[in-house]
Design an enzyme around this catalytic site. Sequence first.
Site, short mmCIF file in Angstrom:
data_model
loop_
_atom_site.label_atom_id
_atom_site.label_comp_id
_atom_site.label_asym_id
_atom_site.label_seq_id
_atom_site.Cartn_x
_atom_site.Cartn_y
_atom_site.Cartn_z
N ASP A 48 3.12 -1.50 -7.71
CA ASP A 48 2.49 -2.10 -6.54
C ASP A 48 1.80 -1.03 -5.70
O ASP A 48 2.43 -0.07 -5.28
CB ASP A 48 3.55 -2.82 -5.70
CG ASP A 48 2.97 -3.49 -4.46
OD1 ASP A 48 2.64 -4.68 -4.54
OD2 ASP A 48 2.85 -2.80 -3.42
N TYR A 53 -3.16 2.42 0.97
CA TYR A 53 -2.19 3.46 0.63
C TYR A 53 -2.88 4.77 0.24
O TYR A 53 -2.25 5.83 0.26
CB TYR A 53 -1.28 3.03 -0.52
CG TYR A 53 -0.40 1.83 -0.25
CD1 TYR A 53 -0.31 1.25 1.02
CD2 TYR A 53 0.34 1.26 -1.28
CE1 TYR A 53 0.49 0.15 1.24
CE2 TYR A 53 1.15 0.16 -1.05
CZ TYR A 53 1.22 -0.40 0.20
OH TYR A 53 2.02 -1.51 0.41
N LYS A 78 -4.07 -4.53 -3.10
CA LYS A 78 -4.23 -5.39 -1.92
C LYS A 78 -5.54 -5.09 -1.20
O LYS A 78 -5.98 -3.93 -1.14
CB LYS A 78 -3.06 -5.20 -0.95
CG LYS A 78 -1.68 -5.31 -1.59
CD LYS A 78 -0.59 -5.05 -0.57
CE LYS A 78 0.75 -4.88 -1.25
NZ LYS A 78 0.90 -3.55 -1.89
N HIS A 111 -3.83 -8.31 2.28
CA HIS A 111 -2.75 -7.46 2.78
C HIS A 111 -2.14 -7.99 4.09
O HIS A 111 -0.91 -7.97 4.26
CB HIS A 111 -3.28 -6.04 2.99
CG HIS A 111 -2.23 -4.99 2.91
ND1 HIS A 111 -2.46 -3.73 2.43
CD2 HIS A 111 -0.92 -5.01 3.24
CE1 HIS A 111 -1.36 -3.01 2.47
NE2 HIS A 111 -0.40 -3.77 2.96
#
Length: 273
Positions: A48, A53, A78, A111
Amino acid sequence: MSEERRRFTLYNGVSIPNVGFGTFRIDDPKTAEASVTTALEAGYRHIDTAKIYGNEEPVGEAIKKSGIPRNEIFLTSKLWNNEHGYHRAIDAFEGSLRRLSTDYLDLYLIHWPKESNIDTWKAFEKLYRDGRIRSIGVSNFKIHHLQELIDKGKFIPMVNQVELHPQFPQKRLRGFCEKYDILIESWGPLMQGKIFSIPLMNELAEKYEKTVAQLTLRWHLQQHLLPLPKSTHAERIQGNLDVYDFSISDEDMEKIDRLRGDRIGPDPDSIDF
């Protein structure tokens, strides 16, 4: 342990490994690649990540170097908040594919909810119909956010990834998602480390001869919740997957249910990005 017990099935028939490897806050490229490599070597087949990120490229690199066939790895990313809207969402999806060095995703999530949820969701539906994404879903959606997509969309989200752990079990949301066969994934399943200071969890871990992390992840699985533990330490990465050889008794599950607490992360209705 049978392969069936290690997987859940989404309402569209897609099979998903029921413990995923989370990569939140692993933004150093070398650390991200090494951690995902360790996870894949340990047996994880569910990774994931997310645009925000900042680690899609090293995640993709680790997958590519692993030698594991792409169709054996369940890969999620996401859409970030500044990429909402029909056309921007499609462009953002293409960007994630490039960074991940893949030509499809197994799961793509909105998200965080925003006012433009439905326009964004229509883009997700098109990508799903076109076969670019095997399953589509959302993250951090409350009941009223989900209801909008159910009322106005053509597809019900297949997944809702939310903060969920023993002190914040989200039972009302879980009941709603169960009604519509929406699988819940748990981010922060170990309470970002705070779970280790709860006396009850330590007592029960000792009783079952397991770590607190293993006990907590097992708590998720026994309720058909999909946890996404994160670590950069090889021993913990491996240990977090060792959750299939024991069960928590009903009595002890009830003890855990009596824990009380609140969110660790932000409330989707009040967060301002």
